[in-house]
Each structure stands twice: as structure tokens, then as C-alpha cells.
Design a protein around this motif. Sequence first.
Motif, mmCIF file in Angstrom:
data_model
loop_
_atom_site.group_PDB
_atom_site.id
_atom_site.type_symbol
_atom_site.label_atom_id
_atom_site.label_comp_id
_atom_site.label_asym_id
_atom_site.label_seq_id
_atom_site.Cartn_x
_atom_site.Cartn_y
_atom_site.Cartn_z
ATOM 1 N N THR A 327 41.270 -53.378 77.102
ATOM 2 C CA THR A 327 42.099 -53.298 78.207
ATOM 3 C C THR A 327 41.968 -51.937 79.099
ATOM 4 O OG1 THR A 327 43.858 -54.757 77.006
ATOM 5 C CG2 THR A 327 44.552 -53.605 78.929
ATOM 6 N N LEU A 328 41.699 -52.428 80.434
ATOM 7 C CA LEU A 328 41.483 -51.105 81.130
ATOM 8 C C LEU A 328 42.768 -50.613 81.725
ATOM 9 C CD1 LEU A 328 38.370 -52.395 83.044
ATOM 10 C CD2 LEU A 328 38.265 -50.921 80.861
ATOM 11 N N PRO A 329 42.859 -49.437 82.242
ATOM 12 C CA PRO A 329 44.074 -48.813 82.919
ATOM 13 C C PRO A 329 44.792 -49.922 83.914
ATOM 14 C CG PRO A 329 42.644 -47.112 82.859
ATOM 15 C CD PRO A 329 41.699 -48.385 82.431
ATOM 16 N N GLY A 330 44.159 -50.653 84.751
ATOM 17 C CA GLY A 330 44.859 -51.508 85.604
ATOM 18 C C GLY A 330 45.264 -53.015 84.849
ATOM 19 N N GLY A 331 44.502 -53.176 83.725
ATOM 20 C CA GLY A 331 45.141 -54.491 82.840
ATOM 21 C C GLY A 331 43.952 -55.279 82.827
ATOM 22 N N LEU A 332 42.970 -55.163 83.550
ATOM 23 C CA LEU A 332 41.855 -56.078 83.193
ATOM 24 C C LEU A 332 41.101 -55.948 81.765
ATOM 25 C CD1 LEU A 332 39.524 -55.536 86.288
ATOM 26 C CD2 LEU A 332 41.176 -57.166 85.988
ATOM 27 N N ARG A 333 40.865 -56.871 81.046
ATOM 28 C CA ARG A 333 40.162 -56.944 79.723
ATOM 29 C C ARG A 333 39.069 -57.502 80.083
ATOM 30 N NH1 ARG A 333 42.612 -60.490 76.481
ATOM 31 N NH2 ARG A 333 42.531 -58.971 74.400
ATOM 32 N N THR A 334 37.979 -56.532 79.292
ATOM 33 C CA THR A 334 36.452 -56.637 79.312
ATOM 34 C C THR A 334 35.640 -55.887 78.222
ATOM 35 O OG1 THR A 334 34.659 -56.688 80.921
ATOM 36 C CG2 THR A 334 36.028 -54.720 80.853
ATOM 37 N N LEU A 335 34.371 -56.619 78.174
ATOM 38 C CA LEU A 335 33.661 -56.072 77.284
ATOM 39 C C LEU A 335 33.122 -54.443 77.407
ATOM 40 C CD1 LEU A 335 31.502 -59.021 76.322
ATOM 41 C CD2 LEU A 335 33.229 -57.796 74.556
ATOM 42 N N CYS A 336 33.308 -53.554 76.640
ATOM 43 C CA CYS A 336 32.629 -52.215 77.070
ATOM 44 C C CYS A 336 31.712 -51.766 75.879
ATOM 45 C CB CYS A 336 33.868 -51.154 77.116
ATOM 46 S SG CYS A 336 35.233 -51.697 78.100
ATOM 47 N N ALA A 337 30.797 -51.080 76.454
ATOM 48 C CA ALA A 337 30.032 -50.136 75.477
ATOM 49 C C ALA A 337 30.590 -48.987 75.300
ATOM 50 C CB ALA A 337 28.588 -50.034 76.081
#
Lengths: 359, 674
Positions: A327-337
Amino acid sequence: MPVYPDARLITRMTFFQREALLPEAATGTVLVSEGQAVDIRNPVARGSLPSEHIIMDARPVLGSVNDAALRRLLLVKEGAPVARGDPIAGKDARRGRRIFAPADGAVVFAGEGRIILQTRPQVVTVEAGVRGDVTAVYPGRGVSLRGSGTLVQGVWGNGRSLINSLRLEPASGLESLSPDSFDSAYKNEIVITARPITARVLQVAEGRGFGAIIAPSMSAGLLAQVQRLEMPVMLTEGFGAIRMNPAIVALLQELDGLQATLDAAAVASFEPRRPQLVISRRPGGEEEPAAVDTGVALRRGMRVRSTRPPFTGELGKVIDLPEMLITLPGGLRTLCARVDTGEAEPVEIPLANLELAGR
Amino acid sequence: MAEANSRPSSGAVLAADFGSVTTRVLLLDVVDGEYRLVARGSTGTTIGYPANDVGPGLQRVLRDMSSATGRNFFRPDGGLIMPETGDRAGVDYFVVTASAGRPMRVLLVGLMPGISLFSMQQVIRGTYIESAGELHLEDGRDEQGRLNAALLSRPDVIFIAGGTEGGAQAALLTLLKPVALAVQLMDETRRPVVLYAGNSRLFETVRAQFGDLTGLLTAENVRPTMTQTRLDAALRELGRAYDVYKERQGAGFYEIGQMSSTGVQPTAATYRLAADYFARQYGDTLALDVGSSSSLVAAVLAGQSSITVNAGVGVGHSARSLLEQVGEAALAAWLPFYPEPDELLNYALNKTLRPASIPVTLREFYLEYAFVRAGLGWLLEQARPGWTGVPRDAPPPPLALIVAGGAALTATGSPAASLMLIADAVRPAGITAIKADPLGMIPAAGGLATLHPAAAVQLLDSQHLEHLGTVISLSGVPVVDQPAIRLTIKPADGDTIKTEIAGGHVLFLPLPASLSMELDLRVVGGLNIGGKRRVRCTLTGGTAGVLIDARGRPLLTGDDVPTRAQNLVRWWQEATEIVHEIPPEWLEAPPAPALPDMAALTGEEAAAEAPRRGWFGLRRRAPAAPPADEADALDDLLADLDSPAEADPAAPRRGLTGKLTTPAADDLDALRRG
């Protein structure tokens, strides 16, 4: 599912590709063939940009004649260049009723009682820009070249190019220079700055006759001014106030004084080009060109660059590819490295915000 | 184009959709008698640097899908195995849709701006078009001017119409002459396709003028009488022109088009088919796609179908163009901060450079979704003139269904976030079911529709379209923080809950797809839900649930930044339970541009002390402290953001009416947790 990031290469010694293309609007011919070796200054394609056409009514001068007769009355060959004032149709080139060219150009059509003259088009010649081999020919448009050497790909260019020597900015920055100095330092050279371009920098560049500028960023407010400049400008990071990554600065420092090709291509969407700085060097010696990691799935150990805040421009190595969404600060959830950027702790960067940077 | 059998088979289907950023590939096959998704893959579209060929991206995905499924797709020579073999290698159909690449440049040639040109503009709104200009009787050009306009605009397609059926011909012939001459003078390899959809008496004349020069397509007259329009045939032919254009464009589309069973179809056309199909089941429907380089709205309202595609509105490649069209004020309405000088343009330009990238920081999150919300809102406004029977200045009609595609709306990673973004951008009225298409099922089904209609229907009816839930929207202007909706909830297996929803708030009820609930909503005076003051309904859930939007219509985010910050943060939190902490400096107005030179010139040293006026005598907003009530609201907001309630999920939260916990809110929290 494997992920295939985009590539924007910053590498000391690699094989690279350069697309040497005529503008999309141009009609032209390719001057080299596949497999041919080319040098930096060799022209590889030549063409012309569309130009205005002038319709001339031949009937008041030559009378009502059919198409064949009208063509017989032409005093010049269709397609051949004519100068303004040259007689282009009539029974005799030196006397009698004649039609004269209203502008420099070429007669492109005669029929239906009319003669059409295409005004002289702007001719465009594309140079190879690198030392290498022609790997593909795009008929009427240009070529793809493969060479080896140092490659720094940027994100934006103002559509100009230059071949000249590289020169780093002074430690105090370009803004510290006087714009109207008689000092010839930097004149006609490709000047590199690690700081964002400002209005003052442009004033200095124009005043001192820089050949070109490579900078990390500039405000969009300067866009119109930079697009009007004759000197090439390439950005390595983007728009805003972004500083150049120290690793790129270090690489460019090593190249100070070398001859380079700066192709600050104004890349339209879906064009197969990147603005880039190339220093052609033949393979051999201690430093062999590294293979280019384009078109391969992202994996641990790859050198990557972050494209968005808060890590814009950071270079690092992928150390892990977690399978869970973050979860990114804005609220999007995504795959990260998870990327090691040289700081104490690795950082998590969305896969969508990574570019392969080459080795 | 590969030949397809006249009778649909029941073999496997490969569907590839080439978007500007992403190539999505679906493998569809019959499972238990119906077509279902059996494998999928995606990758970045490989147009542009370095390959400029969509082929390698497709091959990459198929290799990965082959590894995952064991199905071989390729012959030894690299071609696609078609039809499917006995050992389940290859596929029976390969359907291809695309929105990637430069839009098709179309030059319109018609008689009158308000008549034939107007109908032609409606046709070209149906696919990915960039205008190359217009030639008509009132364009102020002579023959030479028209010749040069046609030559220098470098069209991919020249679309000619004009004249009613059996009407006068001479005027159109005047326009055709320089156009035909221009085509003749163009390089043979670059001549545009000509589409003629005008007075049918001129078909043969048009054929004689253009037939030997270039590809000629003809369609029914778009304006058979002064009062009638017939757009469908021209739209179909424009789709064929798109196929020709894509194959000519290079970038691997020729090879892909040759392999495909249907050529390369515009993705936009599939959204129109989907909207038509769903409208028969649900009623009035919008199908939306917010892409990187283009966006579209397909609408079926009161049985009338329309589509608006804008190749200059997108949140990646076209972000700059979106900003230019929508304007900074429309974007600022969705920002909880004062944008810095050039910040919006910097952001847009960076998105055009890296269209696939996503926002990480909170500030960029708001910027990104300001582009999405304002861009889609603007596109809907542009689409409204094409909505037959819906007055342009009337409130938005109640919608039964919205289907949304494009990563901006469907790839948030949170169904509730997607639901909220769609509610913000579309601002529907009434009770609206919301579906999302994160996998690209609409392009696949639409692409397959002409070959195998039954399979297309099975795909659209399947669970592969994500049912996010339902939005119930309050119309009218409610009083903020005062009760606007009295709500009774009867869960399928629980106690009845009664509560109120205050104006200016949203209430999110998570409701899984397997459950349903009865709702009884009564609105206070002057307000309505789809024109009704009381609504009773039974709703089944979705991946998100039910969003009750009591913000009213028109949806106003606030006149100033502190109010907007308060609203945007609260709405997002109420819908998604995600708390955004707005840095206090975001709420500080930037200093007004100083006018020192003017003061110096006029010697008015006291100018800085007096209320200042702008260049045109308008009073500037002074960068003073906010008024007391505004400052209080700000304090409340900041106190709220610092509240320990956010640290402890079990602690009382700001609830339905903006007031602290009530018993009803406790019940709802229990429902949320349950």
C-alpha cells in the motif's frame, strides 16, 4: 507473472541502437544499405518537408489546350527545379506568350488547363551520429544503427542535435558565469550541468554561445523558450526541479573533453527513439561492451532507476521482488521491488516506476 | 486477415488488446459448455523504443502463457497455430483490438459546417481520430488553399460527405476537385484512404476521381435528408479504414493483422457493443475507458446509443493535452493544496514521458486522480450533445450501470477506491451498478462478437468482469453535516440498522458478492434519489460493496483549498478507511504575485498595505489568515488527522454524519467488521 520494465540506459560501455530518421512529415530516400558501416558524420537519409503548391491557370496565356498539348508546352521537366522568374511553359523559352515560375520550386502537374508548381521544399539530411553498422533500413524514413560506446539516454529533448566535445559546468554552477563574457570557454561545447535549468542558465548559455546543454530538469515554464533555441537541450530526469543523479554526474565527469553526439530528439509518443548522448568507442581492450538488458523480465540483481518521487532518478539494484501488494501513501496497492540505492535501508519502489538502467 | 470458418467453432480463442501502455492477452476456451477465461497475460506494449513493433510484446506474453498452461501457440516458422490441433496446441480464433499508436488523422470534406460536417464529426467521435482539418464551402479558401490544406495536413483518411439524397451535386464537386488533385500529388506510398458517405448519386463520380489513386470506401449517406442522420454505416467503414491504417502504420500491426481472424479492430468499437449489450439487461448504461493516450464514453440512454472517443484525453501520453483541454481550474478543484507555479504542467509532462508510472507520494496521488476525475468529467460533458433526448443543461440522467475500463480506474488495488473514483468522476444519479474490466474482457468479447456472438455474450455475462458494487447518489444540494438521508438497512442475516447520513458525506457499506441487503432510504425535503424521495431496494454485493453518496449534485469539492482538503480527505476516508494526513503547509495560500514595478512607477509605496487589485481592476484575494470559522475548520481537520482514533481501529471514529460515534454508527462498524 514476469514484469518487463522499460529501459533507459546509462552505461559506460555498451552496444547501443540509434534510430536515424527523417521527420515523419518528410518524404525522402535512405542513402545507405543494411550491413554498411557508417561514421558519425555520414549522411544516412535525405528528404524534403511538404511545401506549398501554387496553381497557375494556363488558359489565359496558352489558350485552351488538352492535357497532352499542355505537357508538350512545358519548358521544364516535371519535377526538375526551377527558379523564380524562369519560363516554365510556352512555345518558346525566349519569346512570346509564356508562363513564368512565381517562386523557386518544381513543376509537379500539368493538366486540365493548369500547371501546379510545388515551392522549394526544405531539405533535411540525417547524419549517422554514431560510428557503427546499419542494422535495419526503413525505406523512405531512415535507418537503425548499432554501435558501441558510452550511452546516456535522457527523457526529453528539444529536437536538435550536435556533435562536439563535452564540458562540465564549473563547481559553482552555470548561473555563476557571466552571460556576456568574452571568455570563449564553453563556446560551441556540449555543456553538462547537474542542476535544473533556470532562466538565468539559458541567458548564460545564449550569451556565451554554448553548443548544447545536458541538464537533469527544468520547469515547464521554460518549455516554449527552450523549444525555440537552436542549441540542443536534453533532460535526463524530467520536468520540475530535479537534480541529476550523482552516478550520472560521475560518469559524465569521466567523459569531460571527449567528442560526443548529442541527439536531443523531440520524441513524439510511439516513436522508436530516445534522446541520448553517445560517445562512440570500439569494443576491445579492457572494457568490453555490456549486453543490453532490454526485453528481459525484471529479476534480482538488475540495475534500475526510479522514475517518480520520492526517489526520482535514484539508481540501485533490485534485491527482492515481493509477491504481495504494497500500500502506497495515497492508498494505491501495487507490486513493488525492493531496491538497494546505497542508503542504509533498501526502498520499495512500484514496478511501474522502474526502468532498467543497463550495467 | 486469416480466414475464419463461416460457422462458429467451439475451439479456443486468443484475444489481444494493444493499449498505448499495456498489451493484454486472454486465452478463452469452453469450460462446462461455456466460454471462460483460462489464462491471461500482460506486458508493456512494445511500440516505440527500442523495437517499435507490437510483435515482441505479444510473443513475450504468449511464451509466458505457454509456460503456465502447457499450450503451444507457435508454429516452427513463428506463425500462430490456427486452427487448434487435436493436442490442444494453437487456437481457432485470434481477435485483435488496438488503441495504441498515433491516432488516425482524418480530413473532413463536407458542404456545410452545421449539417454534413456536424454529422461527420459525430461519426469520427467513434474511434481514435486526430483532426487533420476541415474543408467546406464556408472555409474561406480558394481552390489552391484547399489543395494545400489537403496536402500539408498529411491525412491518413479523407472523409467526404455532403448533399442530401438526390440533392444538388455541383457544390460537392467543387470541393472534390482540389482534394483529388492533392491525393494525386501525394507520394503513392502515403496516399490516404478515402471514405465517401455523401449523396449516393455521386458514388460513381467519386469512384472515377479516387478509385485509381487510392483505397476507396463508401457508405450510406450520413445525411440522407436535412433532418435525418445515418451514422452507423459510415462508422463501420471508418472501422475498416482504421484496420487499413493500422496495418499501414507499421509497428508490427500488418503482421498481427494478417494472423488475426478479424483484422485490427479499434478497441473503442468494442465498448459500444458492450454498452449496447448491457443496456438491454440493465437499462441506461455508460461504458468508460480512461487510457493513457485516449479515453472514451459509450452511452446507451433511453435506447439511443452513442460513443465519444477523444484521442487527446488520457492520463499518460495525453496528460498534457488533457490539461490543455480541461484547464487548470478543473484540476485544482480536486487538489487539497495550492498548486505551485507550473506544477500541473510539470506533472503532465512527466506523465507523457513515463505514461505507465504511478503516483507514490500523497501529493502525486492527488495530482494523478485530479487528472482522472477532471478528465473524465470533461469527457462526459463533451459526450452529452450526442446523448439523444438528454438536454445538455439538464442534470445527469439516472444510470443503471457503469462499466469502467483502463488502469487508472480499475488498477487501484482496492475495489472501494475504484468505486469511489468512478463515483467522483462520473457523478451518477440514482442507483447505479458499477462494474470494472481490469482484465480486458470487453475488448476480447467485442472483438469476438462478429465471429462468434454466443461466445461474446458468454464472456460478458461471466464473472470475469469485476462487479464492484452499487453507488446510490443523492441529487439536489443538501445542507452539509445536516441529515440528508434516513437509512434503514436489513442485512440478509442480521438485525435491522437505522441511521442517518449527513449531507456532504458518503457512507460505504462493504458487502461481499455472496450477500445481499435490503435498503430503505428516505431523503429530506428538496432532495431526491433518481427523482424519488423514498427508495427501497435489495442490493447484492460486489468486490467493494455499496456506496451511498450524500454529497448532492452538482458535486462541489469546495471553493477554497482548506475546504477542499477537508472534503477530499474525509470522503476518501469514509469510502476507503484510508486516512490522508495533509501537511499544514499545503493549506497555506501562496503569496499573491507582487506588483513592485507598478508601485515603483506610480510612487504608491502604500500599495502593499491596501487591498490590491489585479491588472483588470479585480480584487485579488489577500494572502491573509483564514477567517475565524475557516481557521476553526482547519484546526478541526488537523486535530482530526492527529486523532488517536486512527491509531486504534477500535476507537470511536468520525462517523456517518461527521459527528463522533453514535449507536447507529457502532452498529455499522460492526457490520463493516462482520
